[in-house]
Design an enzyme around this catalytic site. Structure first.
Site, PDB file in Angstrom:
ATOM      1  N   MET A 248      33.800  36.197  46.226  1.00  0.00           N
ATOM      2  CA  MET A 248      34.458  35.990  47.575  1.00  0.00           C
ATOM      3  C   MET A 248      35.329  34.775  47.379  1.00  0.00           C
ATOM      4  SD  MET A 248      35.304  36.916  50.685  1.00  0.00           S
ATOM      5  CE  MET A 248      33.865  37.937  51.066  1.00  0.00           C
TER       6      MET A 248
ATOM      7  N   ALA B  22      47.329  38.843  40.866  1.00  0.00           N
ATOM      8  CA  ALA B  22      46.622  39.935  40.283  1.00  0.00           C
ATOM      9  C   ALA B  22      47.209  41.002  39.582  1.00  0.00           C
ATOM     10  CB  ALA B  22      45.546  40.594  41.540  1.00  0.00           C
ATOM     11  N   ALA B  23      48.565  40.656  39.136  1.00  0.00           N
ATOM     12  CA  ALA B  23      49.476  41.645  38.634  1.00  0.00           C
ATOM     13  C   ALA B  23      48.741  41.963  37.402  1.00  0.00           C
ATOM     14  CB  ALA B  23      50.686  41.085  38.522  1.00  0.00           C
ATOM     15  N   GLY B  24      47.886  40.927  36.588  1.00  0.00           N
ATOM     16  CA  GLY B  24      47.501  41.356  35.353  1.00  0.00           C
ATOM     17  C   GLY B  24      46.264  42.046  35.388  1.00  0.00           C
ATOM     18  N   ASP B  25      45.401  42.162  36.587  1.00  0.00           N
ATOM     19  CA  ASP B  25      44.234  42.935  36.830  1.00  0.00           C
ATOM     20  C   ASP B  25      44.621  44.415  37.315  1.00  0.00           C
ATOM     21  OD1 ASP B  25      42.387  41.013  36.594  1.00  0.00           O
ATOM     22  OD2 ASP B  25      42.491  40.096  38.733  1.00  0.00           O
TER      23      ASP B  25
END
Length: 308
Positions: free
Chosen positions: A16, A253-256
């Site tokens: 979280m 979070a582009a890599g994720d």
């Protein structure tokens, strides 16, 4: 998702994120008034699970939450994304993973991560869900859980003949050699520089770093380069997979998004470089939106930008 959707197993963190926005980050000993706060479901493992599910995968998450007030929200968020959570266990007398993120007006941030239940995800958990791993098309791993657990996941996937993608973040001070025994290593520029010992500030340097990492008995290496695309080294000469042009809003979070989409398209049987092209599209779309998990693109959105 259909009955023919590729089976992706994600073994990783569930957090979280407590995000606090302020005009400037506090100095040591200083108390300031923040402008806003919000609670956002995160963790690299959970982020990549959502990315893979939205990209068209049948996703199973292996992880742990605590027995605190966040646990049910974290689990509900994953199940709402059609992610199977039967292998997500509750750790008693332990908080769920948490990240405290302070973001100032300039965009600069300061982050403190409390592993919580993520630190309790052990090698025994991997062994307990060996059948889940064996049934997967691709296993997706990151490093926000103990190194021994990741090593056991790699060993189990290797024994059961399942392909693996490792996103080596965060890079530990000492990177165990057995973590190189994966099918795909997927670092960003800074991670590739740390792992290879080579600077990665240009496309040419990215090619050198990718090639050096490929020589570590790795089958395939892909270095994500943000708006410059991705560098692939798979035994042939390293080559750049071109990016998609978007206006970046939030690259958190582009890599994720990239890793989750790569796992799905590769599991579908696409040529690896084609799968990287698909993942570039997903990463670009994620970067063009605010929020980590809320910004993950759907399969229809990825296919639409590919057609353009």
């Amino acid at each position: 998702m259909t009955s023919t959707s590729p089976k992706i197993v994600v073994i990783g963190s569930i957090n979280m994120d407590l995000v606090v926005r302020c005009d400037s980050l506090p100095r040591p000993g200083e108390t300031i008034l923040a402008k806003s706060s919000e609670e956002v479901c995160g963790g690299k493992g959970a982020n990549q699970a959502v990315a893979a599910a939205r990209a068209g995968g049948h996703v199973t998450m292996i992880g742990r939450v605590g027995d605190d007030v966040f646990a049910n929200r974290l689990l509900t968020n994953l199940t709402d994304e059609q992610i199977c959570c039967e292998a997500v266990q509750t750790t008693t007398n332990c908080p769920s993973g948490m990240a405290i993120v302070a973001v100032e007006q300039s965009g600069q941030n300061s982050i403190m991560v409390v592993p919580g239940a993520n630190a309790r995800l052990g090698a025994h958990d991997v062994r307990a869900f060996r059948n889940v791993i064996a049934a997967a098309d691709v296993v997706l791993l990151q490093l926000e859980i103990p190194m021994d657990t990741v090593a056991m996941a790699i060993q189990t996937a290797r024994e059961t003949g399942v392909r693996m993608i490792l996103d080596p973040a965060p890079v530990p001070h000492k990177f165990p050699d057995d973590l190189f025994n994966v099918d795909v290593l997927c670092p960003n520029e800074s991670e590739a520089a740390m792992l290879s010992g080579c600077p990665v500030e240009t496309i040419e340097e990215a090619a050198v770093a990718a090639d050096k990492l490929h020589q570590q008995s790795l089958r395939q290496v892909v270095v994500t380069l943000g708006d410059c695309g991705a560098m692939v080294s798979d035994g042939d000469s390293p080559s750049l997979i071109n990016p998609f042009e978007v206006t970046a809003v939030d690259t958190t979070a582009a890599g994720d998004a990239f890793a989750g989409a790569l796992a799905v398209r590769w599991a579908e049987g696409a040529d690896f470089r084609n799968a990287v092209h698909f993942a570039n599209a997903a990463g670009a779309l994620a970067a063009s939106r605010e929020g980590a998990q809320p910004g993950m693109p759907t399969r229809a959105e990825i296919d639409a930008i590919l057609k353009k």
